[in-house]
Design a protein around this motif. Structure first.
Motif, short mmCIF file in Angstrom:
data_model
loop_
_atom_site.label_atom_id
_atom_site.label_comp_id
_atom_site.label_asym_id
_atom_site.label_seq_id
_atom_site.Cartn_x
_atom_site.Cartn_y
_atom_site.Cartn_z
N PHE A 1 -88.57 66.87 -2.53
CA PHE A 1 -87.83 67.66 -3.51
C PHE A 1 -87.73 66.83 -4.78
N GLN A 2 -88.21 67.39 -5.91
CA GLN A 2 -88.13 66.70 -7.20
C GLN A 2 -87.29 67.53 -8.15
N PRO A 3 -86.14 66.99 -8.61
CA PRO A 3 -85.28 67.76 -9.52
C PRO A 3 -85.89 67.86 -10.91
N SER A 4 -85.20 68.61 -11.77
CA SER A 4 -85.73 68.90 -13.10
C SER A 4 -85.38 67.83 -14.13
N GLU A 5 -84.77 66.74 -13.69
CA GLU A 5 -84.38 65.68 -14.62
C GLU A 5 -85.60 65.15 -15.39
N LYS A 6 -85.56 65.30 -16.70
CA LYS A 6 -86.64 64.85 -17.58
C LYS A 6 -87.99 65.48 -17.22
N GLU A 7 -87.96 66.64 -16.60
CA GLU A 7 -89.17 67.36 -16.24
C GLU A 7 -89.06 68.80 -16.73
N LEU A 8 -90.19 69.49 -16.79
CA LEU A 8 -90.21 70.89 -17.20
C LEU A 8 -90.14 71.83 -16.00
N ILE A 9 -90.23 71.27 -14.80
CA ILE A 9 -90.20 72.10 -13.59
C ILE A 9 -89.31 71.43 -12.54
N VAL A 10 -88.84 72.22 -11.60
CA VAL A 10 -88.20 71.73 -10.38
C VAL A 10 -89.07 72.20 -9.23
N LEU A 11 -89.26 71.35 -8.20
CA LEU A 11 -90.28 71.68 -7.21
C LEU A 11 -89.91 71.22 -5.81
N ILE A 12 -90.54 71.89 -4.85
CA ILE A 12 -90.58 71.49 -3.45
C ILE A 12 -92.06 71.28 -3.11
N HIS A 13 -92.39 70.12 -2.57
CA HIS A 13 -93.79 69.75 -2.36
C HIS A 13 -94.01 69.41 -0.89
N LEU A 14 -95.07 69.97 -0.30
CA LEU A 14 -95.44 69.71 1.09
C LEU A 14 -96.76 68.96 1.11
N HIS A 15 -96.75 67.75 1.62
CA HIS A 15 -97.99 66.97 1.80
C HIS A 15 -98.40 67.11 3.27
N LEU A 16 -99.64 67.53 3.51
CA LEU A 16 -100.07 67.96 4.84
C LEU A 16 -100.80 66.86 5.61
N ILE A 17 -100.78 67.00 6.92
CA ILE A 17 -101.52 66.09 7.80
C ILE A 17 -103.01 66.43 7.74
N SER A 18 -103.32 67.70 7.91
CA SER A 18 -104.71 68.18 7.82
C SER A 18 -104.77 69.21 6.71
N PRO A 19 -105.88 69.25 5.95
CA PRO A 19 -105.95 70.18 4.82
C PRO A 19 -106.04 71.63 5.28
N ILE A 20 -105.63 72.52 4.41
CA ILE A 20 -105.76 73.97 4.66
C ILE A 20 -106.56 74.56 3.51
N MET A 21 -107.01 75.79 3.69
CA MET A 21 -107.78 76.48 2.67
C MET A 21 -106.87 77.37 1.84
N LEU A 22 -106.93 77.18 0.53
CA LEU A 22 -106.28 78.09 -0.41
C LEU A 22 -107.40 78.71 -1.23
N GLY A 23 -107.68 79.97 -0.97
CA GLY A 23 -108.84 80.58 -1.61
C GLY A 23 -110.08 79.98 -1.01
N LYS A 24 -110.95 79.41 -1.85
CA LYS A 24 -112.18 78.80 -1.38
C LYS A 24 -112.13 77.28 -1.43
N LYS A 25 -110.94 76.73 -1.67
CA LYS A 25 -110.81 75.29 -1.78
C LYS A 25 -109.84 74.77 -0.74
N LYS A 26 -110.10 73.56 -0.25
CA LYS A 26 -109.19 72.95 0.69
C LYS A 26 -108.21 72.06 -0.08
N THR A 27 -107.03 71.87 0.50
CA THR A 27 -106.03 71.05 -0.17
C THR A 27 -105.15 70.37 0.86
N TYR A 28 -104.72 69.16 0.54
CA TYR A 28 -103.76 68.42 1.34
C TYR A 28 -102.33 68.62 0.84
N ASP A 29 -102.18 69.27 -0.30
CA ASP A 29 -100.87 69.40 -0.93
C ASP A 29 -100.61 70.85 -1.32
#
Length: 965
Positions: free
Chosen positions: A730-758
Motif C-alpha cells: 500500500f503506497q499513500p498519496s504523500e508527495k505522489e499523484l496517485i494512491v495505490l494497492i500493488h500485488l507482486h506475484l509469485i508466477s506471472p499471469i496474462m493481462l491481454g496478450k502480455k504476461k506480468t508479475y505485477d
C-alpha cells in the motif's frame, strides 16, 4: 462488537494450557489441587479498574477481547467451559463450539430480575467444594454481586480459593504469537526513547528553555498518538523493522515518567511533576502496549556528571549484564536478586545499600504480575519464554556538587528468558557515550527562559541578563543543535570522532559474507549447474509425416516444396522426396548465377559457432549431420516463391518458440471462489495497471480466495489469487499523484496478450477534486484565502483517500490470512528513498520492510531482499558524484539487476539500510562485466565458492572480467 471475529484455534490452544496446568500443577501452581472449578468473573464496563485485572488479562489471553459482565467457569471430567453473559455477547461467543476435547456451554443472562437465577444455578450445579477465584480483582456490577452472593450462600457450602498465583504461571510463559507481539512492542518503546525523547531532551537542555517535566511528558505522549490522532509515521519510519506494524493497536501503558533536579521516585507508579527539566541527572521511563502486550524501559541521562556518578552508572551497566546472564531457564527469582545485589555490593558498598528492594516483575498482557517478582523472598522458578521487566536502580545517593541534594540512577529493560541467558527486547541508549553529555563548566549555571508569547501573537525575546548556554555535546563528539565537533574531556584530550559507516557495519558484513560463503559451499557440494544448460533441455522430436501417403501431391514433380500446414520443407534428394521440419532449418540464402538461381538451405547442427551454446539440443551430438544443401534452377519464379515461403515459415516458427519461452513460467490460476452470503468488500473507481487496452476504471472486490477487478466497461475482469501473491503493498498519496494497492506475484499471469508479475490498482488524487465555482460553494472573496482553503481541502481529501485504500489493503491481508496465506501489507518508507535508474529513466526507489520498490510509474521494480545473494556497489571512488548498485540474485539463472546513477550523498544511507536488512555488501571503483562473471558462476558454482566465491568483490581476490568506464 457485531464485527468481532474470535480466533477459535487460538482459544482452544490456550484453554488447553489452563487445563494442562490444572491436571498436573507444578510447585508454583500447587494451589490448583483439589479445586472443582476455576471461576473468572469480570465486572461491568463502567468499572475503570476492570481493564487492569487478572481476569481481564485472562479473557484477552483466551479470546483476544475483554467481555465485561461475563463469567467463565472451567470444570474437569469432562473438560468444560461455561460462559454466562448477556444475549448480545452470547451471540459473539457462539462462534466457539465444542471441539478438541473441550465442551462449550453458553448461558444467556437476560436483563433485569428475569435472569437473576442463571449464575446461582450454575454455581449450585458444582455441588459445593473448593473453587478458584480472583478476589483481588474486586469486580463490580449486578452480575458480580450475584456471583459473590452465590458463593457466600452456596448450598452445599463453597470455599473460595485465590487462584491468582497459578494463573500467573499460565500467563507468564509466552507462545509464538505472544512473543511476536512482545518483540514488536519492545521495538516501539525503544524507538520512542531513542528517536524522540532523547533528541527532544537534548534540544531543551541545549537551548536552556524552561520546560516542566509534565509538559515534556505530554509532548512525548502526543507524539505516539491518541484516539483522535494518527501515529507519527515519520518517527516509526526511523526503525525499518516496524514497516508492518498496526499502529492503531499501539497505546501507552502509563504516561511517560520524566524526573530531574534532585527528586526521584523509582517506582513504576511515579508521575511527572511540574518542576522544570534541568541538567544533571535525568531519568525517563516509557512503556508501550502493542496488541495488549506491554514493554517498558527506563534510562538515566547524565549531563556533565562527576567522576563518581560516571563510575556508579558504569557499575549499573555491569550489573545489568550480570542480570542478563543469570536470568535464564531454571533460575530462581530470589537467587537472581541476590546475585545482582551481591555483585553491586562488591563494586561499592554504597550501591549495595542503595539498591532497590526488588529488581523487576513478569509482564505481558498484565503489565505488572505481582506473583512473579524478582525479589529477595520469591522462590518461583524462571522458565524459558517468560518476559520480565528487569530494573537495576539505586536511589538517594549523595550529590557532591550540592550537599542538600540527592540523585538516583535507573536502568530498566524488558527481557525474554532464554535457555542459557536472557535477550533484551528494548535495547538502545545504554552505553556511556549514549547517555553522558557535556556542557562547558564555566557557563553551566546560565539558563535562558523560553520566550513567552504576547497577546498579539508575537514573541518576547530573552532580556539578555543571563548568558546563553553553551552547546550540549555527547561523548561521541556530536554537538546537539549546533553542528558537529569533537568534545574536550576533563583531561583536555579530544575523544575519537564518531565511527564511519564502514566501521559500524564491518562486523555484521564479515559475518554475512562468511554465512553466504558457507551456504554456497553446502548448497552446491553435490555438484550441478547454476542455470539452464543445453544438456538439460528436452530433446524435441518432430514428425512431419507418419506414412508416405501423407506426402502432398506437389512433391511428385520432384521439386522444392513447402508444406506450410505441416511446417515442413520437402527436398528432392537422389530422386526421393525428403521432408525436413522447419525447426531443423537454420536459414536459407539466395545466389544468382547468370540465368540460374541457387538456394542454399543451412541446417541446425552442433558446434556451428565455437564456444556458443546451441539453441537446439541434440539427441546425439556426435552423429553425422547435413550442414547444408544447395539447389540450382532456371525457374526463378518458383525458387523465389520457395525462398519467400521458407523465410516466412521460419519467422513464424521462431516467433512461436519465443512466445513459448516467454510463457514457460506462466501458470494457469485456480478458479476464483466468490464470497457467499454477503456482498464482497469493494473499492470503487480504481484503475488497473498494466491496463488491457484503453484506460478504464472499475471496482476491486475481495472474494474468498483472491481479489477480482470488475471493469465498468467491456474490458476483461482481472482475477488474482492469494496463493499467487508474494507481496502486498500500500503506497499513500504523500508527495505522489496517485494512491495505490500493488500485488507482486509469485508466477506471472496474462493481462491481454502480455504476461506480468505485477498488478496494481490506483486512483489519481486529482479525481478527488471538485468544482468550487458554482452554487453554494462559490466564494465572494479573492486572493490567498482561496488558495489556503483549497490546500486544506486537498489535504483532507488525500487523507480520506489514503485511509480508504489502507483499510482495503488490510482487509485483503485479513482475508488472505483467514485462508492460511502468509500475506501482510507492506508500505514504502519514503523518507529512506533515493533516486536511481533501474530501467531507462531516473525514478525514486523506496525501501519497504522486505523489498526495494518503485511503484509510481511503469515499468515497476520490486526486488525481494530475501532473494538477493549479494549487492555490489560500483564506481565508488573519490571525485565521482554517482555510483551504481548491482543486485545479484541467489537464483543464478536470473540476470543481476542494475540500478545506476545513484547520488553519492546516499551512499552511507544505502549501506546502513542494506546492512540492517542483513544483505552482504561489497564495493569497487569500476563497473564489472557481469555476463562473464555469472557465466563462470553458473558453469560450476561449487568451484566458484571453493575458490573464494564473492570474496573477489570485497578485495579477497582478483577477477579478470573488469572493464574500464
Amino acid at each position: 462488537m457485531s464485527d468481532v471475529v474470535l480466533d477459535k484455534k487460538l482459544f482452544f490452544k490456550r484453554a488447553k494450557s489452563i487445563f494442562d496446568a490444572w491436571d498436573k500443577p507444578n510447585a508454583d501452581a500447587e494451589i490448583l489441587k483439589d479445586l472443582k472449578c476455576l471461576a473468572m468473573m469480570m465486572g461491568d464496563a463502567s468499572d475503570e479498574g476492570s481493564s487492569y485485572t487478572k481476569v481481564a488479562a485472562l479473557q484477552t489471553f483466551l479470546l483476544g477481547y475483554e467481555f465485561p459482565s461475563t463469567l467463565l467457569l472451567f470444570t474437569q471430567s469432562p473438560r468444560r467451559i461455561t460462559f454466562v453473559s448477556s444475549p448480545s455477547k452470547a451471540k459473539i461467543l457462539a462462534q466457539i463450539s465444542t471441539t478438541d476435547g473441550i465442551e462449550i456451554d453458553i448461558l444467556e443472562r437476560a436483563k433485569g430480575d428475569a435472569g437473576s437465577h442463571v449464575i446461582p444455578g450454575a454455581i449450585s450445579a458444582l455441588g459445593g467444594g473448593k473453587i478458584g477465584t480472583l478476589p483481588k480483582d474486586k469486580p463490580t456490577g449486578k452480575m458480580a454481586d450475584e456471583f459473590m452472593k452465590a458463593i457466600s450462600e452456596g448450598k452445599p457450602p463453597i470455599e473460595a480459593v485465590d487462584m491468582a498465583p497459578a494463573m500467573s504461571c499460565v500467563l507468564a510463559e509466552k507462545d509464538g504469537e505472544e512473543m511476536k507481539n512482545m518483540i514488536t512492542s519492545g521495538k516501539l518503546t525503544s524507538t520512542a526513547m531513542i528517536h524522540y525523547f532523547k533528541p527532544k531532551m537534548e534540544s531543551i537542555i541545549d537551548k536552556g528553555t524552561k520546560v516542566p517535566h509534565s509538559q515534556l511528558a505530554v509532548l512525548v505522549e502526543e507524539k505516539i498518538g491518541s484516539d483522535d490522532k494518527e501515529a507519527d509515521k515519520k518517527l516509526w519510519s526511523k526503525n525499518p523493522s516496524l514497516g508492518d506494524v498496526d499502529f492503531s493497536s499501539t497505546e501507552w501503558v502509563y504516561p511517560p515518567i520524566i524526573q530531574s533536579g534532585g527528586r526521584y521516585d523509582l517506582k513504576i507508579s511515579a508521575v511527572s511533576d511540574d518542576r522544570v527539566l534541568s541538567a544533571g541527572i535525568i531519568i525517563a521511563s516509557l512503556g508501550l502496549r502493542y496488541k495488549n502486550y506491554c514493554t517498558t524501559m527506563a534510562r538515566t541521562f547524565l549531563i556533565s556528571p562527576t567522576k563518581k556518578q560516571e563510575s556508579y552508572y558504569a557499575a549499573l551497566l555491569e550489573a545489568r549484564n550480570e542480570a542478563l546472564n543469570v536470568i535464564k531457564d531454571g533460575a530462581v527469582a530470589k537467587d537472581v536478586y541476590a546475585h545482582v545485589h551481591s555483585f553491586l555490593e562488591g563494586k561499592s558498598a554504597t550501591l549495595g545499600q542503595a539498591f532497590q528492594k526488588n529488581m523487576g516483575f513478569a509482564t505481558g498482557i498484565e503489565f505488572r504480575d505481582s506473583h512473579n517478582m524478582l525479589s529477595p523472598k520469591n522462590g518461583r522458578t524462571l522458565k524459558e519464554n517468560m518476559v520480565f521487566v528487569v530494573s537495576i536502580g539505586v536511589s538517594d545517593l549523595s550529590d557532591s556538587k550540592s550537599g542538600d541534594k540527592t540523585y538516583s540512577l535507573l536502568l530498566t529493560d524488558t527481557v525474554k528468558v532464554g535457555k542459557e541467558a536472557s535477550t533484551v527486547l528494548t535495547d538502545g541508549c545504554t552505553k556511556l557515550k549514549d547517555v553522558i553529555m557535556e556542557l562547558d563548566e564555566e557557563e553551566e549555571d546560565a539558563v535562558v527562559e523560553a520566550p513567552k508569547p504576547k497577546a498579539n501573537g508575537s514573541s518576547k525575546q530573552a532580556n539578555g541578563k543571563g548568558k546563553e548556554k553553551s552547546p550540549l555535546k555527547t561523548r561521541g563528539g556530536t554537538t546537539v543543535g549546533r553542528g558537529v565537533g569533537a568534545t574536550k574531556t576533563r583531561g583536555g584530550q579530544r575523544e575519537q570522532i564518531e565511527q564511519t559507516t564502514a566501521e559500524k557495519i564491518r562486523p555484521n558484513q564479515e559475518r554475512l559474507h562468511a554465512e553466504r560463503h558457507n551456504a554456497g559451499l553446502k548448497k552446491w557440494a553435490n555438484g550441478g549447474k547454476g542455470g539452464n544448460d543445453a544438456e538439460d533441455k528436452p530433446v524435441k522430436r518432430y514428425e512431419s509425416y507418419r506414412r508416405e501417403e501423407q506426402l502432398p501431391r506437389g512433391v511428385e514433380d520432384r521439386r522444392l516444396y513447402v508444406d506450410e500446414q505441416r511446417q515442413t520443407v520437402v527436398l528432392p534428394i537422389g530422386g526421393y522426396a525428403v521432408p525436413f521440419h522447419i525447426s531443423t532449418i537454420k536459414n536459407v540464402t539466395k545466389t544468382e548465377e547468370a540465368e540460374h538461381i541457387v538456394l542454399r538451405i543451412n541446417f541446425q547442427s552442433p558446434g556451428q559457432i565455437a564456444g556458443k551454446k546451441e539453441d537446439m539440443p541434440f539427441e546425439d551430438a556426435d552423429a553425422h549431420f547435413v550442414r547444408s544443401a544447395s539447389f540450382r534452377s532456371t525457374d526463378q519464379r518458383h525458387m523465389l516463391k520457395v525462398l519467400e515461403s521458407i523465410t516466412a515459415l521460419k519467422k513464424a516458427a521462431t516467433k512461436r518458440e519465443a512466445e513459448r519461452k516467454e510463457m514457460a513460467d506462466v501458470v494457469e490460476q485456480e478458479k476464483l471462489v466468490e464470497i457467499k452470503g454477503r456482498g464482497p468488500y469493494t473499492l470503487k473507481r480504481v484503475f488497473p495497471r498494466p491496463a488491457d487496452g484503453k484506460k478504464m476504471d472499475g471496482s476491486l472486490e475481495i472474494h474468498q480466495n483472491g481479489v477480482r477487478f470488475r471493469p465498468d466497461g467491456p474490458s476483461s475482469k482481472i482475477d488474482v489469487l492469494f496463493s499467487n501473491v508474494k507481496h502486498l503493498f500500500f503506497q499513500p498519496s504523500e508527495k505522489e499523484l496517485i494512491v495505490l494497492i500493488h500485488l507482486h506475484l509469485i508466477s506471472p499471469i496474462m493481462l491481454g496478450k502480455k504476461k506480468t508479475y505485477d498488478v496494481q490498482f490506483y486512483r489519481e488524487v486529482t479525481d478527488m477534486a471538485f468544482d468550487e465555482t458554482g452554487g453554494k460553494r462559490r466564494r465572494a472573496r479573492y486572493g490567498d484565502e482561496d488558495e489556503i482553503e483549497q490546500e486544506q481541502e486537498d489535504r483532507k481529501h488525500r487523507q480520506l483517500l489514503d485511509k480508504e485504500f489502507s483499510e482495503f489493503a488490510h482487509r485483503i491481508e485479513v482475508q488472505a490470512q483467514a485462508q492460511q496465506f502468509e500475506l501482510e501489507v507492506d508500505m514504502p518508507f519514503r523518507d529512506l528513498g533515493f533516486s536511481g535508474v533501474p530501467h531507462r529513466s531516473n525514478v525514486l526507489l523506496v525501501p519497504t520492510t522486505h523489498c526495494l520498490v518503485h511503484l509510481s510509474e511503469t515499468p515497476f521494480l520490486v526486488i525481494t531482499l530475501a532473494e538477493v545473494e549479494v549487492v555490489h556497489l560500483e564506481r565508488v571512488q573519490f571525485g565521482l558524484k554517482n555510483f551504481d548498485m548491482v543486485f545479484v540474485m541467489n537464483d543464478f539463472k536470473k540476470a543481476p539487476i542494475h540500478v545506476n546513477n545513484i547520488d553519492v550523498t546516499h551512499l552511507d544511507n544505502v549501506k546502513e539500510w542494506l546492512d540492517s536488512c542483513d544483505v552482504p555488501i561489497s564495493e569497487g571503483p569500476v563497473n564489472l562485466a557481469w555476463n562473464q562473471i555469472m557465466k563462470t558462476v553458473v558453469d560450476d558454482p561449487y568451484a566458484f565458492y571453493e575458490e573464494g566465491g564473492w570474496g573477489f568483490l570485497t578485495g579477497g581476490g582478483e577477477v579478470s572480467s573488469r572493464r574500464s568506464l
